[in-house]
Enzyme design. Structure first.
Site, PDB file in Angstrom:
ATOM      1  N   ASP A  33       0.845  -1.184   0.000  1.00  0.00           N
ATOM      2  CA  ASP A  33       0.000   0.000   0.000  1.00  0.00           C
ATOM      3  C   ASP A  33       0.887   1.243   0.000  1.00  0.00           C
ATOM      4  O   ASP A  33       1.885   1.318   0.719  1.00  0.00           O
ATOM      5  CB  ASP A  33      -0.923  -0.011   1.223  1.00  0.00           C
ATOM      6  CG  ASP A  33      -2.077   0.963   1.078  1.00  0.00           C
ATOM      7  OD1 ASP A  33      -3.226   0.503   0.965  1.00  0.00           O
ATOM      8  OD2 ASP A  33      -1.829   2.192   1.080  1.00  0.00           O
ATOM      9  N   ASN A  88     -12.764  -3.297   2.458  1.00  0.00           N
ATOM     10  CA  ASN A  88     -13.705  -2.192   2.534  1.00  0.00           C
ATOM     11  C   ASN A  88     -14.643  -2.293   1.334  1.00  0.00           C
ATOM     12  O   ASN A  88     -14.189  -2.458   0.198  1.00  0.00           O
ATOM     13  CB  ASN A  88     -12.957  -0.858   2.510  1.00  0.00           C
ATOM     14  CG  ASN A  88     -12.100  -0.657   3.742  1.00  0.00           C
ATOM     15  OD1 ASN A  88     -12.446  -1.109   4.824  1.00  0.00           O
ATOM     16  ND2 ASN A  88     -10.983   0.025   3.588  1.00  0.00           N
ATOM     17  N   GLN A  95     -14.229   2.453   1.133  1.00  0.00           N
ATOM     18  CA  GLN A  95     -13.639   1.961  -0.118  1.00  0.00           C
ATOM     19  C   GLN A  95     -13.419   3.153  -1.041  1.00  0.00           C
ATOM     20  O   GLN A  95     -14.344   3.957  -1.267  1.00  0.00           O
ATOM     21  CB  GLN A  95     -14.550   0.932  -0.802  1.00  0.00           C
ATOM     22  CG  GLN A  95     -13.872   0.310  -2.030  1.00  0.00           C
ATOM     23  CD  GLN A  95     -14.721  -0.773  -2.707  1.00  0.00           C
ATOM     24  OE1 GLN A  95     -15.866  -1.011  -2.338  1.00  0.00           O
ATOM     25  NE2 GLN A  95     -14.147  -1.409  -3.716  1.00  0.00           N
ATOM     26  N   VAL A  97     -11.001   2.690  -3.926  1.00  0.00           N
ATOM     27  CA  VAL A  97     -10.628   2.126  -5.227  1.00  0.00           C
ATOM     28  C   VAL A  97     -11.586   0.973  -5.497  1.00  0.00           C
ATOM     29  O   VAL A  97     -11.647   0.012  -4.721  1.00  0.00           O
ATOM     30  CB  VAL A  97      -9.162   1.633  -5.239  1.00  0.00           C
ATOM     31  CG1 VAL A  97      -8.824   1.029  -6.599  1.00  0.00           C
ATOM     32  CG2 VAL A  97      -8.201   2.776  -4.904  1.00  0.00           C
ATOM     33  N   HIS A 101      -9.986  -5.474  -3.576  1.00  0.00           N
ATOM     34  CA  HIS A 101      -8.660  -5.585  -2.963  1.00  0.00           C
ATOM     35  C   HIS A 101      -8.818  -5.968  -1.504  1.00  0.00           C
ATOM     36  O   HIS A 101      -9.717  -5.508  -0.816  1.00  0.00           O
ATOM     37  CB  HIS A 101      -7.852  -4.296  -3.100  1.00  0.00           C
ATOM     38  CG  HIS A 101      -8.557  -3.075  -2.600  1.00  0.00           C
ATOM     39  ND1 HIS A 101      -9.524  -2.419  -3.334  1.00  0.00           N
ATOM     40  CD2 HIS A 101      -8.439  -2.390  -1.436  1.00  0.00           C
ATOM     41  CE1 HIS A 101      -9.969  -1.377  -2.643  1.00  0.00           C
ATOM     42  NE2 HIS A 101      -9.337  -1.339  -1.474  1.00  0.00           N
ATOM     43  N   HIS A 103      -6.901  -5.819   2.018  1.00  0.00           N
ATOM     44  CA  HIS A 103      -5.795  -5.265   2.800  1.00  0.00           C
ATOM     45  C   HIS A 103      -5.247  -6.375   3.695  1.00  0.00           C
ATOM     46  O   HIS A 103      -6.013  -6.999   4.446  1.00  0.00           O
ATOM     47  CB  HIS A 103      -6.286  -4.139   3.713  1.00  0.00           C
ATOM     48  CG  HIS A 103      -6.806  -2.920   3.012  1.00  0.00           C
ATOM     49  ND1 HIS A 103      -6.063  -1.774   2.862  1.00  0.00           N
ATOM     50  CD2 HIS A 103      -8.003  -2.665   2.431  1.00  0.00           C
ATOM     51  CE1 HIS A 103      -6.789  -0.855   2.228  1.00  0.00           C
ATOM     52  NE2 HIS A 103      -7.975  -1.364   1.954  1.00  0.00           N
TER      53      HIS A 103
HETATM   54  P1  5GP Z   1      -9.656   1.332   0.078  1.00  0.00           P
HETATM   55  O1  5GP Z   1      -9.758   2.640   0.802  1.00  0.00           O
HETATM   56  O2  5GP Z   1     -10.358   1.401  -1.274  1.00  0.00           O
HETATM   57  O3  5GP Z   1     -10.079   0.144   0.883  1.00  0.00           O
HETATM   58  O4  5GP Z   1      -8.114   1.083  -0.176  1.00  0.00           O
HETATM   59  C1  5GP Z   1      -7.410   1.622  -1.238  1.00  0.00           C
HETATM   60  C2  5GP Z   1      -5.976   1.606  -0.843  1.00  0.00           C
HETATM   61  O5  5GP Z   1      -5.187   1.850  -2.005  1.00  0.00           O
HETATM   62  C3  5GP Z   1      -5.581   2.696   0.162  1.00  0.00           C
HETATM   63  O6  5GP Z   1      -5.091   2.081   1.349  1.00  0.00           O
HETATM   64  C4  5GP Z   1      -4.539   3.530  -0.559  1.00  0.00           C
HETATM   65  O7  5GP Z   1      -3.487   3.945   0.288  1.00  0.00           O
HETATM   66  C5  5GP Z   1      -4.055   2.582  -1.643  1.00  0.00           C
HETATM   67  N1  5GP Z   1      -3.592   3.259  -2.845  1.00  0.00           N
HETATM   68  C6  5GP Z   1      -4.205   4.293  -3.480  1.00  0.00           C
HETATM   69  N2  5GP Z   1      -3.510   4.624  -4.585  1.00  0.00           N
HETATM   70  C7  5GP Z   1      -2.438   3.782  -4.631  1.00  0.00           C
HETATM   71  C8  5GP Z   1      -1.348   3.637  -5.553  1.00  0.00           C
HETATM   72  O8  5GP Z   1      -1.221   4.344  -6.554  1.00  0.00           O
HETATM   73  N3  5GP Z   1      -0.444   2.661  -5.277  1.00  0.00           N
HETATM   74  C9  5GP Z   1      -0.543   1.854  -4.182  1.00  0.00           C
HETATM   75  N4  5GP Z   1       0.410   0.933  -4.006  1.00  0.00           N
HETATM   76  N5  5GP Z   1      -1.560   1.962  -3.302  1.00  0.00           N
HETATM   77  C10 5GP Z   1      -2.496   2.909  -3.529  1.00  0.00           C
END
Ligand code: 5GP
Ligand code: ZN
Length: 115
Positions: A33, A88, A95, A97, A101, A103
């Site tokens: 992440d 998420n 969430q 993205v 995914h 975590h």
């Molecule tokens: P969510 O909030 O959708 O559950 O998690 C998305 C995760 O993607 C976040 O923890 C965020 O830090 C990570 N993330 C967002 N953009 C990027 C990226 O460009 N590269 C990487 N490696 N992680 C990302």
């Protein structure tokens, strides 16, 4: 759908956006992440684009199984037997993205209930 042209994680899977990839398989890619919340914070994603874990489970249950197995392998490779998995799901659950995914979080004390 297999890939979404506007999806950040599809671009990481394709290698079009760089990421610190720690594990790769026929079905999944795992990378660190960009904003880690623990000493180990890796995201495991299916290569096949779906918006969330339930959609992935419906589209191809083996993708979801592979995510769980990959998560264990990623944690074990860094010396962690104990880890937390988080999917998420929905903007209201943080969430951000919308490509499935998981975590994988380890290396610090986990509290319950989660925040
Ligand atoms: P969510 O909030 O959708 O559950 O998690 C998305 C995760 O993607 C976040 O923890 C965020 O830090 C990570 N993330 C967002 N953009 C990027 C990226 O460009 N590269 C990487 N490696 N992680 C990302
Ligand atoms: Zn995607």
């Amino acid at each position: 759908m297999s890939a979404d042209a506007d999806c950040l994680f599809c671009k990481i899977v394709a290698g079009d956006v760089p990421a610190d990839v720690v594990h790769s398989s026929e079905r999944t890619v795992a990378f660190r992440d960009i904003n880690p919340q623990a000493p180990l914070h890796v995201l495991v994603v299916p290569r096949h684009h779906e918006p969330n874990a339930a959609a992935t489970a419906s589209a191809d249950p083996l993708d979801l199984a592979e995510i769980a197995i990959t998560a264990r392998a990623v944690a074990a490779a860094e010396g962690y037997d104990d880890y937390r998995l988080v999917f998420n799901t929905g903007a209201g659950a943080q969430q951000t993205v919308f490509h499935t995914h998981c975590h994988v979080i380890a290396g610090r004390e986990s509290t319950w209930p989660p925040g």
